[in-house]
Enzyme design. Structure first.
Site, PDB file in Angstrom:
ATOM      1  N   LYS A  18       0.839  -1.200   0.000  1.00 26.80           N
ATOM      2  CA  LYS A  18       0.000   0.000   0.000  1.00 26.80           C
ATOM      3  C   LYS A  18       0.873   1.249   0.000  1.00 26.80           C
ATOM      4  O   LYS A  18       0.593   2.222  -0.706  1.00 26.80           O
ATOM      5  CB  LYS A  18      -0.917   0.010   1.231  1.00 26.80           C
ATOM      6  CG  LYS A  18      -2.017  -1.026   1.223  1.00 26.80           C
ATOM      7  CD  LYS A  18      -2.859  -0.906   2.487  1.00 26.80           C
ATOM      8  CE  LYS A  18      -3.869  -2.031   2.584  1.00 26.80           C
ATOM      9  NZ  LYS A  18      -4.664  -1.959   3.836  1.00 26.80           N
ATOM     10  N   ILE A  26      -1.209   5.306  21.872  1.00 25.65           N
ATOM     11  CA  ILE A  26      -1.128   6.664  21.323  1.00 25.65           C
ATOM     12  C   ILE A  26      -2.227   7.562  21.868  1.00 25.65           C
ATOM     13  O   ILE A  26      -2.151   8.788  21.731  1.00 25.65           O
ATOM     14  CB  ILE A  26      -1.174   6.616  19.783  1.00 25.65           C
ATOM     15  CG1 ILE A  26      -0.611   7.912  19.188  1.00 25.65           C
ATOM     16  CG2 ILE A  26      -2.594   6.364  19.281  1.00 25.65           C
ATOM     17  CD1 ILE A  26      -0.457   7.886  17.697  1.00 25.65           C
ATOM     18  N   ASP A  51      -1.189   4.051  10.465  1.00 23.74           N
ATOM     19  CA  ASP A  51      -2.038   3.011   9.876  1.00 23.74           C
ATOM     20  C   ASP A  51      -2.876   2.343  10.958  1.00 23.74           C
ATOM     21  O   ASP A  51      -3.081   1.134  10.953  1.00 23.74           O
ATOM     22  CB  ASP A  51      -1.156   1.978   9.164  1.00 23.74           C
ATOM     23  CG  ASP A  51      -1.928   1.136   8.167  1.00 23.74           C
ATOM     24  OD1 ASP A  51      -2.854   1.661   7.539  1.00 23.74           O
ATOM     25  OD2 ASP A  51      -1.593  -0.055   8.021  1.00 23.74           O
ATOM     26  N   LEU A 109     -20.269   0.948  12.725  1.00 26.99           N
ATOM     27  CA  LEU A 109     -19.903   1.973  13.715  1.00 26.99           C
ATOM     28  C   LEU A 109     -18.397   2.193  13.779  1.00 26.99           C
ATOM     29  O   LEU A 109     -17.898   2.822  14.704  1.00 26.99           O
ATOM     30  CB  LEU A 109     -20.424   1.569  15.095  1.00 26.99           C
ATOM     31  CG  LEU A 109     -21.943   1.468  15.260  1.00 26.99           C
ATOM     32  CD1 LEU A 109     -22.287   1.002  16.659  1.00 26.99           C
ATOM     33  CD2 LEU A 109     -22.613   2.797  14.960  1.00 26.99           C
ATOM     34  N   LYS A 136      -4.360   6.327   7.647  1.00 24.00           N
ATOM     35  CA  LYS A 136      -5.549   5.556   7.289  1.00 24.00           C
ATOM     36  C   LYS A 136      -6.770   6.128   7.991  1.00 24.00           C
ATOM     37  O   LYS A 136      -6.737   6.439   9.181  1.00 24.00           O
ATOM     38  CB  LYS A 136      -5.363   4.090   7.671  1.00 24.00           C
ATOM     39  CG  LYS A 136      -6.567   3.214   7.351  1.00 24.00           C
ATOM     40  CD  LYS A 136      -6.230   1.748   7.387  1.00 24.00           C
ATOM     41  CE  LYS A 136      -5.906   1.254   8.761  1.00 24.00           C
ATOM     42  NZ  LYS A 136      -5.556  -0.168   8.778  1.00 24.00           N
TER      43      LYS A 136
END
Length: 818
Positions: free
Chosen positions: A211, A308, A336, A347, A376
């Protein structure tokens, strides 16, 4: 025993049951079985059976004939059996026989067959350039306090501000069709229906690497070869500049493996991801050197949790990146992040909102001005998600929402690609940091942050608003068709994509990815690898000892500008790295582990000890750097490349690893700079007696053993063992106040570096000298014992000043080539 014949009434009932249970019967077969057909109907039936029978191959026909089958007649002794061909099983995957999934067997009423033809060429749609200024802290603070916290919302069906209601509901309906479908069955149909499916990961760790390769190409390599507004690369390999990048929420690390494969030791990566099963798997980097990547897990460093969403982790990662990049930040950041939302796919956007915000916040916290960002995203229907995109739209020069062909068309995945961070984005960063704190406070509350930018502000920016709607609706239409296509492929297992092999070939060629399989690197024999890297060079040259510097050898150094010098200390070795430690070229493992080096390094160095007894590697010269042969480069260039390499492999977060450093290089005519760094110090092993100590540019001390003097200009003497005589030397022009190169044979003079004047590694190594600072050699004013037979500081400095005065002669400007 003979089988007893059954009553006619029983046979009639069996025929009737058989015809009603056959969901694929023709109209005529649906008639009551006890009704005698007419002659014409019998003829038609025989003709149909004959045509159906002829569809089978000869083997099938023979088997059916052995069973007593005759065209137009039923199987069985009395012809009472089935006259129709038995249809294929309708059992799917792990479904029980006869199970019908409610809502799946029907039609989606979506025409997927008119989808565009698969192509390796992709088009980028950028948001219009933003003319709105980045809001400052005075604007953000008072305004947002009135609207940012509302009741928690866990539904998506009414989010129609940025997508038409019909498209949104159609998309949700198509997704819901697969709720009760067995996973493996869905995956098989998805694999067969996607024309890009067989691209997979090629020789990389996973599909994520491809990708990144895909997007890197489509966006003109803005990640692995970033350029400024004038089209000049931000980093230049030959000038010692590293490409700094970050990779967050990205275990096991496919993105980084691609970047390091493309740039190798010219790049340095920093990463943060959750600890656990989805951590970085650096040991599985087969395509690139993982030693150039440094994981960091936030607060606690290598012992952190990598979450994070924790503000302290974002702050710690920001500080770590800035300290490792000379306070300049990253050239680009990749993100990502995602997690399983099985059973709640509709959801996904709401459940992932904080993760998305924190990835955006990390980008604004670690990127340098002009840096790039790729992250992403999933569905972007809610004001919260669109508000985050809007803030990026304000902070970057250009922004795009892009779905690469390597991302499966049926999923919600998209990437936001941001080019060129604008200056002045700190208020937005601080604001997102505040929102994240609020989200953490409300994790178990009924209220929630549902907006980060007021909806009326977003809608007032018509360029952004219209792009957002168009992007969402275009993405929805593609996703609906892809879901309908998978639905059809589940129902019909004979369907397949015939272009997969050709599309894969086209894409790999376009993106510059070799079509190779993933293979674990074979373990190499150190000695064999050494000979392979040296490519037939004179191996005996590695055993040559330096010429001792004495009164007689000093007189031969007439051209002092041709030399460089390095303070030595410790054992002098040639070491080859095979990625699992450091080995000398004869193959014996050293007594310490330097796991920070990738494979195929051949270095000339010292194994030294600092005063705190820390084993360290001090590089004197480089021969091969991660497979790149640098022996024919100028000595200064080799040292510069080695410095860059050391910055790339250094691990400041890993004190358990032996440090690797580059020796400071001085010009011979500037030797005074060395002596001012010498002092007498009492060390742990000196027994209270002061010993000579050298303080480097990083304020670290070590005990010097002497001075290496290296000739870097290829002015070989006749009869030397090396190739031929290149009578070049360096001189100084008083008129231009510049150094230049002078050929003693042709009397050619030039400021530019002549190719023939460069002393390759074997010349530097063979002609090097060593001035041992042993007992009786006075190099510090406090030293009283002097041996007149040995060179002292005053002897060498007097010689240098004498010859330096002789080479400062005037040169006619007409003789010098610019």
């Amino acid at each position: 025993m003979k089988r007893r014949s059954e009553p006619a009434e029983t046979l009639k009932k069996k025929k009737k049951h058989s015809s009603q249970s056959d969901s694929h019967s023709d109209d005529e077969d649906a008639k009551p079985s006890y009704s005698m057909p007419s002659l014409s109907e019998q003829a038609d039936s025989q003709q149909q059976n004959s045509s159906r029978f002829s569809m089978y191959n000869s083997v099938s026909q023979k088997l059916m004939a052995k069973m007593g089958f005759r065209e137009g007649e039923g199987l069985g002794k009395f012809g009472q059996g089935r006259r129709e061909i038995v249809e294929a099983s309708t059992q799917r995957g792990r479904r029980g026989l006869g199970l019908t999934l409610k809502g799946f067997q029907g039609e989606l009423n979506v025409d997927w067959r008119d989808e565009p033809e698969a192509s390796a060429v992709e088009e980028v749609h950028w948001f219009p350039e933003s003319s709105t200024e980045i809001p400052d802290c005075h604007f953000i603070g008072p305004v947002v306090s009135e609207w940012r916290s509302q009741l928690r919302k866990m539904e998506i069906e009414d989010e129609t501000e940025f997508c038409s209601e019909d498209l949104l509901h159609n998309l949700l309906r198509c997704k819901s069709v697969f709720d009760d479908l067995e996973g493996e069955e869905m995956r098989r149909a998805r694999t067969r229906s996607n024309p890009y499916e067989t691209i997979r990961g090629v020789f990389f760790l996973n599909r994520a690497a491809m990708k990144m390769a895909n997007m890197d190409h489509v966006f003109d390599y803005m990640f692995t070869n970033p350029k400024d507004a004038q089209g000049k690369p931000y980093t230049r390999d030959r000038e010692g500049e590293l490409l700094y990048f970050g990779d967050v929420c990205a275990g096991p690390g496919g993105f980084s493996e691609y970047v390091l494969w493309r740039r190798r030791w010219h790049a340095k990566g920093f990463g943060m991801t959750l600890r656990g099963p989805n951590d970085f798997k650096l040991e599985d980097f087969f395509a690139a050197p993982s030693e150039l990547f440094e994981p960091f897990y936030g607060e606690g460093g290598v012992d952190g949790d990598g979450d994070i969403t924790r503000p302290e982790n974002i702050s710690a990662f920001r500080n770590f990146v800035l300290e490792s990049t000379e306070r300049r930040g990253l050239h680009f950041l990749m993100a990502d992040g995602g997690f399983s939302v099985e059973g709640q796919e509709n959801l996904q956007e709401i459940l992932s909102k904080q993760l998305l915000l924190c990835q955006f916040l990390t980008a604004l916290s670690t990127l340098r001005t002009g840096g790039h960002f790729v992250c992403k995203t999933f569905d972007l229907f809610t004001p919260f998600s669109v508000g985050l995109i809007y803030l990026l739209y304000l902070c970057f020069d250009r922004v795009s929402l892009f779905k690469p062909v390597t991302s499966r068309p049926a999923n919600s995945e998209r990437y936001v690609v941001c080019r060129g961070l604008k200056p002045g984005s700190d208020p937005v960063r601080d604001y997102l940091f505040t929102v994240n704190l609020k989200l953490n406070q409300l994790k178990h509350a009924e209220s929630d942050v549902t907006e980060v930018v007021p909806l009326d502000i977003i809608k007032a920016d018509t360029d952004f608003y219209n792009y957002m709607i168009n992007s969402n609706e275009r993405h929805c239409a593609i996703q609906i068709k892809a879901l309908a296509k998978i639905h059809a492929y589940v129902l019909d297992t004979t369907l397949s994509e015939p272009q997969q092999a050709e599309i894969r070939k086209q894409c790999l060629k376009l993106w510059g990815i070799p079509d190779k399989v993933r293979v674990a690197p074979a373990s190499a024999d150190p000695k064999s690898k050494f000979y392979e890297l040296m490519k037939g060079s004179d191996i005996e040259a590695f055993n040559y000892k330096p010429t001792p510097l004495s009164h007689s050898t000093l007189e031969k150094m007439q051209h002092v500008l041709d030399y460089r010098c390095i303070v030595g200390g410790g054992e002098h070795l040639f070491l080859l790295s095979l990625g699992k430690g450091l080995l000398d070229w004869t193959g014996s493992v050293t007594m310490f582990c330097l796991r920070s080096l990738p494979t195929n390094e051949l270095l000339c160095l010292h194994l030294g000890k600092a005063q705190r007894r820390i084993n360290a590697v001090h590089v004197l010269d480089a021969l091969v750097l991660n497979g790149t042969d640098v022996r024919d480069q100028h000595f200064n260039q080799r040292i510069q490349m080695a410095e860059k390499f050391v910055r790339a492999v250094s691990k400041p977060s890993r004190p358990d690893m032996n440090p690797i450093r580059i020796k400071e290089v001085y010009r011979l005519e500037e030797m005074e700079k060395i002596f001012v760094r010498l002092e007498m110090k009492v060390t742990k092993s000196s027994g209270g007696v002061p010993r000579l100590s050298y303080t480097g540019r990083d304020d670290r001390h070590f005990l010097p053993s002497g001075l290496y003097i290296i000739k870097t200009v290829n002015g070989k003497c006749p009869g030397s063992w090396v190739d031929k005589w290149h009578p070049w030397t360096m001189a100084y022009s008083k008129k231009s106040k510049r150094k230049f190169f002078y050929n003693k044979l042709t009397r050619e003079s030039t400021y530019d570096l002549p190719s023939g004047s460069v002393a390759p590694f074997h010349v530097c190594h063979f002609e090097r000298m060593f001035w041992a600072w042993e007992d009786g050699v006075r190099v510090h004013d406090s030293q009283t014992r002097v041996d007149p037979e040995k060179l002292s500081k005053e002897d060498v400095l007097t010689f240098i000043h004498h010859w330096r005065g002789k080479i400062l002669f005037k040169v006619q400007s007409t003789n010098l080539k610019p």
